[in-house]
Design a protein around this motif. Structure first.
Motif, PDB file in Angstrom:
ATOM      1  N   LEU A 206       0.875  -1.170   0.000  1.00 19.24           N
ATOM      2  CA  LEU A 206       0.000   0.000   0.000  1.00 19.24           C
ATOM      3  C   LEU A 206       0.914   1.221   0.000  1.00 19.24           C
ATOM      4  O   LEU A 206       1.703   1.420   0.922  1.00 19.24           O
ATOM      5  CB  LEU A 206      -0.912  -0.009   1.226  1.00 19.24           C
ATOM      6  CG  LEU A 206      -2.065   0.992   1.260  1.00 19.24           C
ATOM      7  CD1 LEU A 206      -3.026   0.748   0.100  1.00 19.24           C
ATOM      8  CD2 LEU A 206      -2.800   0.906   2.585  1.00 19.24           C
ATOM      9  N   ILE A 207       0.812   2.028  -1.061  1.00 22.64           N
ATOM     10  CA  ILE A 207       1.765   3.108  -1.294  1.00 22.64           C
ATOM     11  C   ILE A 207       1.023   4.428  -1.435  1.00 22.64           C
ATOM     12  O   ILE A 207       0.027   4.516  -2.168  1.00 22.64           O
ATOM     13  CB  ILE A 207       2.592   2.839  -2.565  1.00 22.64           C
ATOM     14  CG1 ILE A 207       3.323   1.495  -2.455  1.00 22.64           C
ATOM     15  CG2 ILE A 207       3.583   3.959  -2.824  1.00 22.64           C
ATOM     16  CD1 ILE A 207       3.999   1.069  -3.728  1.00 22.64           C
ATOM     17  N   LYS A 208       1.526   5.453  -0.748  1.00 22.80           N
ATOM     18  CA  LYS A 208       0.958   6.793  -0.864  1.00 22.80           C
ATOM     19  C   LYS A 208       1.939   7.691  -1.601  1.00 22.80           C
ATOM     20  O   LYS A 208       3.127   7.743  -1.268  1.00 22.80           O
ATOM     21  CB  LYS A 208       0.665   7.400   0.510  1.00 22.80           C
ATOM     22  CG  LYS A 208       0.137   8.835   0.457  1.00 22.80           C
ATOM     23  CD  LYS A 208      -0.153   9.374   1.839  1.00 22.80           C
ATOM     24  CE  LYS A 208      -0.566  10.845   1.816  1.00 22.80           C
ATOM     25  NZ  LYS A 208      -1.726  11.093   0.970  1.00 22.80           N
ATOM     26  N   GLY A 209       1.406   8.416  -2.598  1.00 24.35           N
ATOM     27  CA  GLY A 209       2.236   9.374  -3.317  1.00 24.35           C
ATOM     28  C   GLY A 209       2.322   9.060  -4.796  1.00 24.35           C
ATOM     29  O   GLY A 209       2.221   7.914  -5.225  1.00 24.35           O
ATOM     30  N   ASN A 210       2.483  10.131  -5.570  1.00 25.84           N
ATOM     31  CA  ASN A 210       2.672   9.988  -7.013  1.00 25.84           C
ATOM     32  C   ASN A 210       4.113   9.575  -7.257  1.00 25.84           C
ATOM     33  O   ASN A 210       5.029  10.393  -7.246  1.00 25.84           O
ATOM     34  CB  ASN A 210       2.363  11.318  -7.699  1.00 25.84           C
ATOM     35  CG  ASN A 210       2.432  11.205  -9.202  1.00 25.84           C
ATOM     36  OD1 ASN A 210       2.958  10.241  -9.748  1.00 25.84           O
ATOM     37  ND2 ASN A 210       1.910  12.203  -9.882  1.00 25.84           N
ATOM     38  N   THR A 211       4.363   8.274  -7.460  1.00 27.10           N
ATOM     39  CA  THR A 211       5.725   7.743  -7.490  1.00 27.10           C
ATOM     40  C   THR A 211       6.335   7.728  -8.876  1.00 27.10           C
ATOM     41  O   THR A 211       7.383   7.132  -9.077  1.00 27.10           O
ATOM     42  CB  THR A 211       5.735   6.317  -6.926  1.00 27.10           C
ATOM     43  OG1 THR A 211       4.889   5.490  -7.736  1.00 27.10           O
ATOM     44  CG2 THR A 211       5.237   6.297  -5.502  1.00 27.10           C
ATOM     45  N   ALA A 212       5.705   8.366  -9.855  1.00 27.08           N
ATOM     46  CA  ALA A 212       6.295   8.378 -11.185  1.00 27.08           C
ATOM     47  C   ALA A 212       7.565   9.211 -11.226  1.00 27.08           C
ATOM     48  O   ALA A 212       8.482   8.923 -11.988  1.00 27.08           O
ATOM     49  CB  ALA A 212       5.285   8.915 -12.203  1.00 27.08           C
ATOM     50  N   PHE A 213       7.634  10.264 -10.406  1.00 31.61           N
ATOM     51  CA  PHE A 213       8.780  11.172 -10.441  1.00 31.61           C
ATOM     52  C   PHE A 213       9.455  11.356  -9.081  1.00 31.61           C
ATOM     53  O   PHE A 213      10.464  12.035  -9.004  1.00 31.61           O
ATOM     54  CB  PHE A 213       8.343  12.542 -10.966  1.00 31.61           C
ATOM     55  CG  PHE A 213       7.623  12.478 -12.279  1.00 31.61           C
ATOM     56  CD1 PHE A 213       8.316  12.225 -13.449  1.00 31.61           C
ATOM     57  CD2 PHE A 213       6.254  12.642 -12.348  1.00 31.61           C
ATOM     58  CE1 PHE A 213       7.655  12.155 -14.659  1.00 31.61           C
ATOM     59  CE2 PHE A 213       5.586  12.576 -13.557  1.00 31.61           C
ATOM     60  CZ  PHE A 213       6.294  12.333 -14.720  1.00 31.61           C
ATOM     61  N   LYS A 214       8.920  10.767  -8.040  1.00 35.25           N
ATOM     62  CA  LYS A 214       9.502  10.988  -6.724  1.00 35.25           C
ATOM     63  C   LYS A 214       9.269   9.753  -5.864  1.00 35.25           C
ATOM     64  O   LYS A 214       8.419   8.911  -6.171  1.00 35.25           O
ATOM     65  CB  LYS A 214       8.869  12.211  -6.058  1.00 35.25           C
ATOM     66  CG  LYS A 214       7.370  12.073  -5.783  1.00 35.25           C
ATOM     67  CD  LYS A 214       6.823  13.307  -5.084  1.00 35.25           C
ATOM     68  CE  LYS A 214       5.356  13.144  -4.744  1.00 35.25           C
ATOM     69  NZ  LYS A 214       4.821  14.306  -4.033  1.00 35.25           N
ATOM     70  N   PRO A 215      10.005   9.599  -4.772  1.00 34.43           N
ATOM     71  CA  PRO A 215       9.810   8.445  -3.885  1.00 34.43           C
ATOM     72  C   PRO A 215       8.434   8.491  -3.236  1.00 34.43           C
ATOM     73  O   PRO A 215       7.834   9.556  -3.091  1.00 34.43           O
ATOM     74  CB  PRO A 215      10.926   8.609  -2.846  1.00 34.43           C
ATOM     75  CG  PRO A 215      11.913   9.537  -3.476  1.00 34.43           C
ATOM     76  CD  PRO A 215      11.128  10.443  -4.367  1.00 34.43           C
ATOM     77  N   PRO A 216       7.917   7.332  -2.821  1.00 32.99           N
ATOM     78  CA  PRO A 216       6.607   7.326  -2.157  1.00 32.99           C
ATOM     79  C   PRO A 216       6.667   8.027  -0.809  1.00 32.99           C
ATOM     80  O   PRO A 216       7.709   8.036  -0.136  1.00 32.99           O
ATOM     81  CB  PRO A 216       6.297   5.831  -2.007  1.00 32.99           C
ATOM     82  CG  PRO A 216       7.631   5.160  -2.029  1.00 32.99           C
ATOM     83  CD  PRO A 216       8.476   5.983  -2.952  1.00 32.99           C
ATOM     84  N   ASP A 217       5.567   8.614  -0.417  1.00 33.18           N
ATOM     85  CA  ASP A 217       5.490   9.256   0.894  1.00 33.18           C
ATOM     86  C   ASP A 217       5.485   8.209   2.004  1.00 33.18           C
ATOM     87  O   ASP A 217       6.155   8.364   3.022  1.00 33.18           O
ATOM     88  CB  ASP A 217       4.234  10.124   0.982  1.00 33.18           C
ATOM     89  CG  ASP A 217       4.261  11.265  -0.026  1.00 33.18           C
ATOM     90  OD1 ASP A 217       5.368  11.769  -0.301  1.00 33.18           O
ATOM     91  OD2 ASP A 217       3.193  11.631  -0.547  1.00 33.18           O
ATOM     92  N   HIS A 264       8.924   8.334   3.860  1.00 36.80           N
ATOM     93  CA  HIS A 264       9.698   9.364   3.170  1.00 36.80           C
ATOM     94  C   HIS A 264       9.855  10.557   4.102  1.00 36.80           C
ATOM     95  O   HIS A 264       8.884  11.213   4.476  1.00 36.80           O
ATOM     96  CB  HIS A 264       8.959   9.762   1.889  1.00 36.80           C
ATOM     97  CG  HIS A 264       9.684  10.768   1.049  1.00 36.80           C
ATOM     98  ND1 HIS A 264      10.876  10.504   0.447  1.00 36.80           N
ATOM     99  CD2 HIS A 264       9.365  12.045   0.713  1.00 36.80           C
ATOM    100  CE1 HIS A 264      11.281  11.560  -0.227  1.00 36.80           C
ATOM    101  NE2 HIS A 264      10.374  12.511  -0.079  1.00 36.80           N
ATOM    102  N   LEU A 265      11.111  10.864   4.472  1.00 34.14           N
ATOM    103  CA  LEU A 265      11.367  11.929   5.438  1.00 34.14           C
ATOM    104  C   LEU A 265      11.436  13.303   4.801  1.00 34.14           C
ATOM    105  O   LEU A 265      11.191  14.307   5.469  1.00 34.14           O
ATOM    106  CB  LEU A 265      12.666  11.642   6.195  1.00 34.14           C
ATOM    107  CG  LEU A 265      12.694  10.336   6.989  1.00 34.14           C
ATOM    108  CD1 LEU A 265      14.035  10.171   7.681  1.00 34.14           C
ATOM    109  CD2 LEU A 265      11.556  10.288   7.992  1.00 34.14           C
TER     110      LEU A 265
END
Length: 636
Positions: A206-217, A264-265
């Motif tokens: 289960l992943i939060k965040g738009n991971t196409a251009f950045k690491p997951p939150d 993701h910090l």
């Protein structure tokens, strides 16, 4: 026939294109009306005004037409670009695209694909837009029970089936109390055996965040593996310590291979240089080829990158879990071991050559299992190892390493170098503290020519030259799983060779390992720095006959680096160092030219050298040992 005003249409046309006319006459000359032609006022346009800019504009007047420009005109230049990253340019601003203000923005790219009807989602199709593979965000209306907020949560499902069938031959010792064939006399019995194993791996994330251009939150991940295995050997007390048990066995086990939270910090640049922390059971590989530590263990890891991903770093601590004896999977039903790993590494891309990535690492293995007695699931003692004085041990081993992976010109390069330093609190030969001073080096060079790759491999791991001198010089890893010199199609890497006659339940090497470490078990035993070391020289080639078919061949020669430890344990005056030739041939078939369906069939031979024959000579005088591997992997 043209009248005197016939040049004005040309001048007017040029003026409309921004070509200036110098000192145009204020009025056209008078002319008589030719007979049979239209009136002059219908052929001649009105004269241009004195100021051309009022008609065509300042910008058009100054434009270049076929290399011509109005003298003294300097067009307004755009703002200079700010360059804060050499070799890359910022994209132009949206204002540079005419008409973009008239477009309607969409909330996200997934609804664009759906609106256009480009893809029709099917749950079993991993190649197109699929919510189960994290290609689209979760529709919270369909899963109201899920405790998530926002429209940027994704679900990822992974499923793998790994099937193995492996007939093989290797030296199998005859049981002390009994044998499968009463009346047979020899140290070693029949050598044939086979293994059949089926492993099902299922993972969810289960992943939060738009991971196409950045690491997951945030990422939550769980991976379970269920293994079923069947083994048949010709002798008793090989699979179980009890002589009453049969010489074949069926077993199954469910292991937890991943269970972690990744947070993701923050980002350190507008190009998503980041730092994150991961807590839980997670995979970790200490170098590019898995020579030192390649496992999935319970730990905490701080990692990230810098300078547009040119630098990457890891800082981690692991608390080793117990392993199931027959499957090698993590056993979370047992208490973790008193074995800890602290490790730090840093990677630098394009150093010292463009195309080559360098890594520096420091790893500290803290083992405090001196008072621990561990019996594996088949009844064999694994800690302490039944070797030498049979006493428990504590030790600290620090590994300082440099590794490289990439290319130098046309040559592909991968290499690792380690120095092992530390102290063994109780040497297996003297019972006294001993210094650990060992070294390791391995390198593989390859050259690509069209659809062929040619490889040269070399490995050197020091052996202990004197078991009683207070220094342990045999290199051993923490948990090796090398992808090197033919990997698991190699006979020596694939098979475990028991060290009969010198140590009870001790093996020369471990399964899926290359080092001659004399351990009770790679999964459950301790590192042993009183070992004969390993030398390997090999050559191989890969042939991509098509996108679906690859054929690989390897020829490796192996030696013990120093046989002093073997001589003491076997009470022999001299043992040759030559192990022999390891020859293998493998075919890989990917029917869909993807990694979702992969079939492999390989055959490997060990042609024993003088050292191997000295250790494992038997009544049947085996001249060659064979390993066949049939493997099928299905992935979703």
């Amino acid at each position: 026939m043209m009248a005197g005003g016939s040049l004005w249409p040309v001048i007017a046309s040029l003026a409309a294109q921004g070509v200036p006319a110098s000192a145009p006459p204020s009025d056209p000359p008078a002319a008589e009306q030719p007979v049979g032609e239209p009136p002059l006022d219908e052929l001649t346009p009105p004269p241009p005004p004195a100021r051309w800019q009022e008609m065509v504009g300042e910008d058009l007047v100054g434009q270049l037409i076929e290399g011509r420009r109005r003298p003294g005109y300097n067009p307004e230049l755009p703002e200079p670009l700010s360059q804060d990253n050499q070799g890359a340019l910022r994209p132009p601003p949206p204002e540079a695209f005419p008409g973009i203000e008239d477009q309607l923005p969409l909330p996200d790219r997934w609804r664009l694909i759906e609106t256009l009807g480009v893809v029709k989602e099917r749950w079993f199709d991993p190649y197109h837009q699929n919510t189960l593979k994290g290609d689209r965000p979760i529709d919270r209306a369909k899963v109201p029970w899920l405790p998530i907020e926002g429209d940027d949560w994704f679900f990822v499902l992974n499923a793998i089936s790994d099937s193995v069938f492996e007939p093989r031959t290797f030296p199998i010792p005859v049981g002390v109390q009994t044998t499968e064939r009463p009346g047979s006399l020899d140290v070693f019995g029949r050598n044939r055996s086979f293994v059949a194993a089926q492993t099902f791996i299922g993972g969810v994330a289960l992943i939060k965040g738009n991971t196409a251009f950045k690491p997951p939150d945030v990422e939550y991940r769980l991976t379970l593996a269920y293994n079923l295995n069947y083994v048949d050997v010709p002798e008793r007390r090989v699979l179980d310590v009890r002589p009453s048990k049969k010489s074949h066995r069926y077993d199954s086990f469910l292991g937890v291979q991943e269970a972690f939270i990744d947070k993701h910090l923050g980002n350190d640049s507008d190009r998503y240089d980041f730092h994150s922390i991961r807590v839980g059971i997670q995979p970790f590989q200490s170098d590019f080829r898995g020579f030192l530590f390649n496992d999935s263990q319970l730990g905490i890891r701080l990692f990230g990158n810098r300078d547009n991903n040119r630098f990457q770093y890891n800082l981690a601590a692991f608390w080793r879990l117990e392993k199931d004896t027959n499957s090698g999977l993590n056993d979370v039903t047992q208490s973790p071991r008193d074995d800890y790993i602290l490790t730090a590494n840093v990677y630098r891309q394009d150093f010292p050559f463009v195309g080559l990535t360098s890594q520096l690492s420091a790893t500290w293995n803290i083992n405090r299992e001196k008072g621990d007695i561990q019996i594996d699931h088949n009844g064999f003692p694994v800690r302490p190892a039944l070797l030498g004085n049979l006493r428990g041990r504590d030790y600290d081993a620090v590994y300082l390493g440099y590794s490289a992976d990439g290319r130098i010109g046309r040559i592909n390069v991968t290499a690792s170098f380690y120095a092992a330093l530390g102290e063994d609190r109780s040497s297996i030969f003297t019972g006294e503290p001993a210094k650990i001073r060992a070294g390791f080096a391995a390198a593989e060079l390859s050259y690509d020519h069209d659809w062929m790759r040619f490889r040269l491999s070399g490995l050197y791991a020091t052996g202990d030259g004197d078991p009683y001198n207070g220094t342990e010089g045999g290199f051993d890893a923490i948990f090796e799983n090398p992808i090197f010199a033919g990997a698991d199609t190699s006979y020596w890497i694939r098979q475990t060779i028991p060290f009969a006659g010198g140590g009870r339940v001790i093996s020369i090497n471990g399964r899926n390992g290359i080092l001659n470490s004399l351990r009770s078990s790679k999964e459950e035993g301790q590192s042993n720095f009183n070992n004969p070391g390993t030398i390997l020289l090999g050559a191989g080639a890969d042939f991509d006959l098509s996108p679906e078919v690859r054929v690989s061949g390897n020829a490796n020669h192996l030696w013990f680096e120093n046989t002093a430890t073997l001589q003491v344990l076997r009470s022999e005056g001299a043992i040759p160092s030559d192990i022999g030739w390891d020859l293998s041939l493998a075919g890989i078939w990917r029917p869909k030219a993807t990694q979702n369906i992969v079939g492999r069939l390989s055959a490997a031979l060990l042609v024993p050298g003088k050292g191997f024959k000295d250790l494992f000579e038997n009544k049947s005088r085996d001249t060659v040992y064979v390993s066949i591997l049939a493997n099928a992997i299905l992935s979703f």
